[in-house]
Scaffold this motif. Structure first.
Motif, PDB file in Angstrom:
ATOM      1  N   ASN A  16      -7.238   0.040   1.091  1.00 26.44           N
ATOM      2  CA  ASN A  16      -5.985   0.501   0.478  1.00 26.44           C
ATOM      3  C   ASN A  16      -5.523  -0.432  -0.625  1.00 26.44           C
ATOM      4  O   ASN A  16      -5.028  -0.006  -1.669  1.00 26.44           O
ATOM      5  N   PRO A  21      -3.535   3.885  -4.233  1.00 30.38           N
ATOM      6  CA  PRO A  21      -3.326   5.286  -3.831  1.00 30.38           C
ATOM      7  C   PRO A  21      -4.051   6.309  -4.699  1.00 30.38           C
ATOM      8  O   PRO A  21      -4.518   7.328  -4.200  1.00 30.38           O
ATOM      9  N   ILE A  24      -7.986   6.293  -3.859  1.00 31.45           N
ATOM     10  CA  ILE A  24      -8.152   6.786  -2.488  1.00 31.45           C
ATOM     11  C   ILE A  24      -7.888   8.292  -2.458  1.00 31.45           C
ATOM     12  O   ILE A  24      -8.619   9.061  -1.830  1.00 31.45           O
ATOM     13  N   GLY A 230      -2.937  10.025  -1.906  1.00 25.72           N
ATOM     14  CA  GLY A 230      -3.105   8.684  -1.357  1.00 25.72           C
ATOM     15  C   GLY A 230      -2.012   8.332  -0.370  1.00 25.72           C
ATOM     16  O   GLY A 230      -2.287   7.801   0.716  1.00 25.72           O
ATOM     17  N   VAL A 234      -2.878   7.885   3.816  1.00 34.86           N
ATOM     18  CA  VAL A 234      -2.679   6.682   4.635  1.00 34.86           C
ATOM     19  C   VAL A 234      -1.940   7.013   5.926  1.00 34.86           C
ATOM     20  O   VAL A 234      -2.372   6.641   7.021  1.00 34.86           O
ATOM     21  N   ALA A 302      -1.364  -0.819   4.563  1.00 40.00           N
ATOM     22  CA  ALA A 302      -1.526  -0.405   3.170  1.00 40.00           C
ATOM     23  C   ALA A 302      -0.936  -1.381   2.156  1.00 40.00           C
ATOM     24  O   ALA A 302      -1.455  -1.526   1.056  1.00 40.00           O
ATOM     25  N   PHE A 306       2.615   1.650  -1.247  1.00 48.60           N
ATOM     26  CA  PHE A 306       2.494   2.761  -0.305  1.00 48.60           C
ATOM     27  C   PHE A 306       3.798   2.990   0.474  1.00 48.60           C
ATOM     28  O   PHE A 306       3.773   3.566   1.562  1.00 48.60           O
TER      29      PHE A 306
END
Length: 466
Positions: A16, A21, A24, A230, A234, A302, A306
């Motif tokens: 992460n 984000p 991912i 993203g 998570v 994260a 995030f």
């Protein structure tokens, strides 16, 4: 399944922070699309295969014949899937920036289908499954830490996802080939057609579940952007990792329950009640934990960037208990009794609801809208299945005094956790300590209330130590 969740929890904080984000989200977006292709090629065979193999687990020749017939179907659907994937999707300009990731992750279709994981689950060869997956996933962790150093390494991350999901299936194929070769003289007059109707019934249910399992990623990518995927990924992955641990109970019990329903119905209901109790014991406290501890969990796993995932995690925290109950009704009651059509109807209605509402929810509330719809869709499936089960007198008595003991213990955990998280959230050490305290309160309450399964396990532990 459990080892995959453990690896995910181990690598997520690093991945992460390195990828961020946006990148991912990009990989998760393609992963979602490939999973839809996987669902098409599988045609419901994974769950159907477990049930059919478990019924004849003491008949090697019959097992090998069913295995061969189902692999033939998977071979045909895989070819069709690749033609669609590369003939249409790979050549669309919209996916130009995703082509390398599509090429890498498309290998999941072939590897998943040749692995026939359902066969090993059907014969309950849990040791083989565990050892093989643990070995491959240790290799994956090493590769991640060695080769993923910046956001430019998203292709390597995609490869690692493939390795985690189905890299071990190469070994599966070798073992399966030996099984088929050993029984080749007994495999005569293959009848592929007999499987079509039941696997299509299960396919409708599977694709319906996956609509609201994966559609959220797809729609967030279309209606929002990769960053929102993203943020959602998570929170959703963390909760789903835990759910995968919880539903291992059901996955382990499904072959046994399918066998017992045919051979010993009295023992079937004993195991069914135990399964329900264990699912509750695991899912209720995790619902509380994710709801209360969302902020420190996201910060730890994260990091900065995030923060938007915190509210998302709190919204989807009830999925721990909701999915567990849905899994119990669908796969431990209906499926062993060959009543999968009820499960299919429930998931189909829930999928239609998810599609209808998600466009509005994601457009205005991004990943949080998808989270709300995901919870409501799963809850709707439970309501529909409950109605059919009660109407057909198929729902056993589950809500005994022992059930309320688990509820009480979870509520005690909630009451203790809220003030702890408010007054003592000062770093990782405090987070670990208050987490242990919360779980300790839950376990202590179960023991004081003499919850049946907890007391039984505690007694066995004390006896073993002595």
């Amino acid at each position: 399944m459990g080892s995959g969740a453990a690896v995910g929890l181990l690598t997520m904080p690093y991945i992460n922070r390195v990828l961020g984000p946006e990148y991912i989200g990009k990989v998760e977006y393609i992963n979602t699309i490939i999973n839809y292709f996987l669902l098409f090629t599988a045609l419901g065979i994974p769950m159907y295969g477990i049930r059919e193999i478990s019924k004849v687990r003491n008949k090697p020749a019959v097992r090998a014949k069913i295995l061969t017939e189902l692999l033939i179907i998977l071979g045909v659907t895989s070819i069709i899937s690749y033609l669609l994937l590369f003939g249409v999707l790979y050549n669309l300009n919209y996916f130009a920036s995703y082509r390398d990731i599509i090429l890498i992750m498309s290998s999941m279709i072939f590897l998943t289908n040749i692995g026939a994981e359902w066969y090993f689950q059907g014969v309950e060869d849990q040791l083989y499954i565990t050892l093989r997956y643990v070995g491959v996933r240790i290799l994956m962790v090493i590769l991640m830490f060695l080769f993923i150093k910046s956001s430019d390494d998203s292709d390597i991350y995609a490869f690692c996802i493939v390795l985690t999901s189905c890299g071990a299936n190469i070994l599966n194929f070798y073992v399966l080939s030996k099984i088929i070769y050993r029984e080749r003289k007994s495999i005569k007059l293959l009848n592929v057609r007999r499987h079509i109707k039941p696997i299509l019934t299960m396919f409708i249910a599977t694709i319906s579940v996956s609509i609201y399992l994966y559609l959220d990623y797809l729609l967030i990518g279309m209606l929002a952007d990769d960053k929102n995927i993203g943020y959602y990924s998570v929170a959703n992955r963390l909760v789903r990792f835990v759910i995968s641990f919880i539903t291992i109970i059901g996955a382990v019990m499904l072959p046994r329950l399918s066998f017992l329903y045919k051979e010993d119905k009295e023992l079937y209901f004993v195991y069914l009640h135990k399964s329900f109790t264990f699912l509750l014991l695991a899912s209720l406290p995790f619902t509380v934990y994710f709801l209360v501890f969302a902020e420190p969990i996201i910060n730890l796993i994260a990091g900065k960037g995030f923060e938007s995932s915190i509210l998302t995690m709190r919204i989807i925290s009830p999925l721990c208990i909701i999915v567990s109950i849905a899994y119990f009704m669908g796969f431990l009651i209906l499926y062993p009794q060959n009543k999968e059509k009820i499960y299919t109807y429930a998931t189909l209605i829930s999928a239609v609801f998810s599609i209808a509402v998600n466009f509005f929810a994601i457009k205005y509330y991004q990943q949080n809208g998808a989270a709300v719809v995901g919870v409501l869709s799963e809850l709707l499936a439970i309501i529909i299945m409950s109605f059919f089960l009660k109407k057909n007198s198929m729902l056993p008595k589950l809500f005994s005094g022992n059930f309320y003991k688990i509820i009480t213990a979870s509520f005690a955990m909630l009451l203790v956790s809220i003030p702890l998280i408010i007054f003592f959230q000062k770093g990782i050490l405090y987070f670990v300590l208050i987490s242990l305290c919360s779980w300790g309160i839950y376990l202590l309450t179960l023991i004081l209330l003499k919850e049946k399964e907890t007391y039984h396990m505690l007694g066995r532990l004390i006896k073993t130590v002595k």
